[in-house]
Structure formats: C-alpha cells, structure tokens
Design an enzyme around this catalytic site. Structure first.
Site, PDB file in Angstrom:
ATOM      1  N   LYS A   2       1.081  -1.188  -0.082  1.00  0.00           N
ATOM      2  CA  LYS A   2       0.037  -0.082   0.119  1.00  0.00           C
ATOM      3  C   LYS A   2       1.089   1.144  -0.046  1.00  0.00           C
ATOM      4  O   LYS A   2       1.784   1.424   0.947  1.00  0.00           O
ATOM      5  CB  LYS A   2      -0.764  -0.107   1.376  1.00  0.00           C
ATOM      6  CG  LYS A   2      -1.774   1.104   1.334  1.00  0.00           C
ATOM      7  CD  LYS A   2      -2.929   1.079   2.493  1.00  0.00           C
ATOM      8  CE  LYS A   2      -3.552   2.348   2.729  1.00  0.00           C
ATOM      9  NZ  LYS A   2      -4.476   2.040   3.748  1.00  0.00           N
ATOM     10  N   LYS A  13      -2.236  -1.529  -3.884  1.00  0.00           N
ATOM     11  CA  LYS A  13      -3.243  -0.474  -3.572  1.00  0.00           C
ATOM     12  C   LYS A  13      -2.400   0.826  -3.780  1.00  0.00           C
ATOM     13  O   LYS A  13      -1.287   0.752  -3.192  1.00  0.00           O
ATOM     14  CB  LYS A  13      -3.944  -0.511  -2.668  1.00  0.00           C
ATOM     15  CG  LYS A  13      -4.942   0.730  -2.059  1.00  0.00           C
ATOM     16  CD  LYS A  13      -5.263   0.571  -0.840  1.00  0.00           C
ATOM     17  CE  LYS A  13      -6.131   1.839  -0.385  1.00  0.00           C
ATOM     18  NZ  LYS A  13      -6.614   2.095   0.882  1.00  0.00           N
TER      19      LYS A  13
HETATM   20  C1  PBG Z   1      -7.450   2.780   5.608  1.00  0.00           C
HETATM   21  C2  PBG Z   1      -7.834   2.912   4.121  1.00  0.00           C
HETATM   22  C3  PBG Z   1      -7.535   3.653   3.184  1.00  0.00           C
HETATM   23  C4  PBG Z   1      -7.943   3.887   2.163  1.00  0.00           C
HETATM   24  C5  PBG Z   1      -8.689   2.277   2.368  1.00  0.00           C
HETATM   25  N1  PBG Z   1      -8.334   1.760   3.444  1.00  0.00           N
HETATM   26  C6  PBG Z   1      -7.300   5.312   3.537  1.00  0.00           C
HETATM   27  C7  PBG Z   1      -5.788   5.735   3.821  1.00  0.00           C
HETATM   28  O1  PBG Z   1      -4.770   4.749   3.715  1.00  0.00           O
HETATM   29  O2  PBG Z   1      -5.283   6.942   3.904  1.00  0.00           O
HETATM   30  C8  PBG Z   1      -8.200   4.083   0.887  1.00  0.00           C
HETATM   31  C9  PBG Z   1      -9.362   3.705  -0.183  1.00  0.00           C
HETATM   32  C10 PBG Z   1      -9.530   4.709  -1.206  1.00  0.00           C
HETATM   33  O3  PBG Z   1      -8.833   5.892  -1.305  1.00  0.00           O
HETATM   34  O4  PBG Z   1     -10.477   4.340  -1.948  1.00  0.00           O
HETATM   35  N2  PBG Z   1      -8.306   2.345   6.463  1.00  0.00           N
END
Ligand code: PBG
Length: 348
Positions: A215, A268
């Site tokens: 991520k 992601k």
């Molecule tokens: C954290 C989480 C995030 C997203 C999914 N889970 C936000 C982040 O890490 O800042 C982002 C998903 C998206 O932008 O669609 N709980």
C-alpha cells in the site's frame, strides 16, 4: 564486402524477416475485423466474480448522505443496508468491504473493537440479510482515532508494536460480528502475524486474511478521506505506507506478508501501479492477488466524464480490464455495481 552485410545476406532468419516485411503475409488486423473475431481472441474478460464493492456506514445517520468527492457514492445508515445487500447480490457481486465511521473517536480508536461499534453493527446487519454475501472488514485505526493515524501514537510517531495488540483485538471483534475475511490496511510491520495469532486463539482459524501488503502513500486516497472521515490531523502517512518510487520493496512486503500467513495479497492503488501488480503476481503466482482501484482513480474518471472529456462506461471498462490484465485476480472498486450491470447487459 563488410562483415555486417555478409551476415545480413546469409542468415536465413533475417532473409525471412525481410521477405515478411515486403509481402506482409502477417496482417494482425485480420483478427480485429468484427466484434465476434475480437471476442474469440480476447485475452482478458471481466466477470461479475471479479469485484468487491466498498460500503461506508456512518453512525448516527438516519438517511444516506451523498459523498461529494465521490459522485454516486454514499455514506449509508444501518437502515440502508437491506436494500444495498439485495442490489449487490442481484448483480452477482460476491463480496463487500465495510468501512465504519463512528460518532465518537478517541486516541486508541476503541470504537473499532467495541462489540456495539458501528462497523460491528453494520456487519451484523448485512449478515442478517444475506448469509452468502462475503463481508470483508477493513482492519485499521484511521477512521476510529481522533488524530486520524492508522495506529496508536507515541509522541508524534505511530507506535508499531503497541498497535499490533489492538489490531488483533479489532480483528477478533469484527470476526465475532460475522466478518468472513479480515483485511488489515494499516501497513504496520507484523500486522498479519499479530492478527493471525489473535484469530487462531479465539477459534477463528478458519477465517482468511487479505493483507493490504503493498500500500503506497498515495494522494489518490484524497476523496476516500472525505468518505471515511479519517484525515490525519497532523503529518502524513509516509512513515508507514510505501514510497511511490519503490518497486523492489513491494516484492519484500509481499514476501513478508505471505510468510506471516496472509491468505491473499493486495496492491493499492491500482492504475498507477500496474507494474507492481504485474511483478507481485509474477513473483507469487500461487497466492490470490487483489487490486484496489481507489477513490481518486474513481473520482477522476467520474469528473472527466461529467465534463464530457471521456466516455464514462468505456473508461470504467478499460481501466478495470487493464488492472485485471496486469495480473490481479479480483478488484475492489467503487464501479463494482456499474461494471457488473454492464457485464450482465452484455451477457444476460
Ligand atoms: C485505511 C484505508 C484507506 C483507504 C482504504 N483503507 C485510507 C488511507 O490509507 O489513507 C483508501 C481507499 C480509497 O482511497 O478508496 N483504513
């Protein structure tokens, strides 16, 4: 005669190539002439099986509220879930991922493991209306903490090992509410192992972990932070999420999470990271790989389409097909309902 030219004339392969260039016996356009020809040789096909739809459930709402940064998406109240579940199932979508937005946030994000927290209530409500729809719960703290970071703080830093214990607690609470798959997204080191151990100790050894293994610290989460109300109150997430400049490191993250017991991996965001999806899949072909087409990717397409800059349906199909072609086995996307409607229309 110069050496290079001698080789050119004598090599049979090259002779053949030169001949091909002159006669053009291979014309790839022959296989693109009609839609049925194109269908016959298509390498990547989207199916309704491929998609996971994200749901935002907010405590204290009495009716759904549009998320202005994400056209067509809503913060839901518990009462909306029955209708949602029916629609999602009728479109053949196998799974949802649930994000809870509590009314009260604190330093430790305690609503995330409270038995009556909003996400636990939402999971129970979905399960009441369907036994078969898979419920994935996002295991993280940013929606639940008053400071908006993905874990417990020690000073201005996120305390990795202190957070692990609470992650285990949160995962067990979500499993008790009925979650089918736990998806840790906080990028803490050791999070998969901590959650696996906690689940196994509480008789949930049968529940799989889908790890947000790779991520990135991406600005494409911008619109999501409106939807889930989890913007960090200071600093950023670069101390735990990955640097967009790094590719090799993604392979280490993936390897570590597999070793810790992840059942499935995730990359992601998706569209700017197709090379990463490809590399993680090539390195680990046997573990199912998910890609998350994040809020910013969705909102960009929606906004460009609403300004007449591109065709929304085509942009949706093209982006999702590319994500699958790169190597992902399934995709979390805010387009899940629309793309499945399109698929069902094309193949009723
Ligand atoms: C954290 C989480 C995030 C997203 C999914 N889970 C936000 C982040 O890490 O800042 C982002 C998903 C998206 O932008 O669609 N709980």
């Amino acid at each position: 005669m110069p050496m290079a030219l001698t080789c050119f004339i004598l090599t049979p392969n090259l002779k053949e190539r030169v001949k091909t260039m002159i006669d053009l016996p291979l014309r790839l356009r022959r296989l693109r002439r009609t839609e049925n020809l194109r269908r016959l040789i298509r390498e990547t096909e989207l199916q309704t099986n491929d998609f996971i739809y994200p749901l935002f459930v907010k405590e204290g709402l009495d009716k759904r509220q549009a998320i202005s940064s994400m056209p067509g998406q809503f913060q839901l109240c518990l009462g909306d879930l029955k209708q949602e579940v029916k629609e999602i199932e009728s479109l053949g979508i196998p799974a949802v991922i649930v994000f809870g937005i509590p009314q009260n946030k604190d330093e430790r994000g305690s609503e995330s493991f409270h038995p009556h927290g909003i996400v636990q209530q939402a999971i129970r409500e979905i399960k009441k209306h369907s036994q078969t729809l898979l419920v994935i719960s996002d295991i993280c703290f940013c929606e639940y903490t008053d400071h908006g970071h993905c874990g417990m703080l020690q000073g201005k830093e996120v305390d990795n090992d202190g957070t692990l214990e609470l992650l285990g607690k949160q995962a067990v609470a979500h499993a008790e509410a009925g979650a089918d798959i736990l998806a840790p997204s906080g990028m803490m080191d050791g999070m998969v192992q901590a959650i696996r151990t906690a689940l196994d100790k509480s008789n949930f050894s049968h529940l799989p972990i889908l790890s947000y293994a790779v991520k990135y610290a991406s600005c494409f989460y911008g619109p999501f932070r409106d939807a889930a109300e989890g913007t960090p109150q200071f600093g950023d997430r670069k101390g735990y999420q990955m640097d967009p400049a790094n590719g090799q490191e993604a392979l280490r993250e993936a390897m570590l999470d597999m070793r810790e017991g992840a059942d499935m991996l995730m990359v992601k965001p998706a569209m700017n990271y197709l090379d990463i999806i490809y590399r993680v899949k090539q390195q680990n072909p046997s573990i199912p790989l998910c890609a998350y087409q994040v809020s910013g990717e969705y909102s960009m397409i929606k906004n460009a389409a609403s300004h007449g800059l591109l065709d929304e349906e085509q942009a949706m199909f093209e982006s999702l097909t590319a994500i699958k072609r790169a190597g992902s086995d399934f995709i979390i996307t805010y387009f899940a309902k629309e793309v499945c409607k399109g698929i069902l229309q094309a193949h009723p």
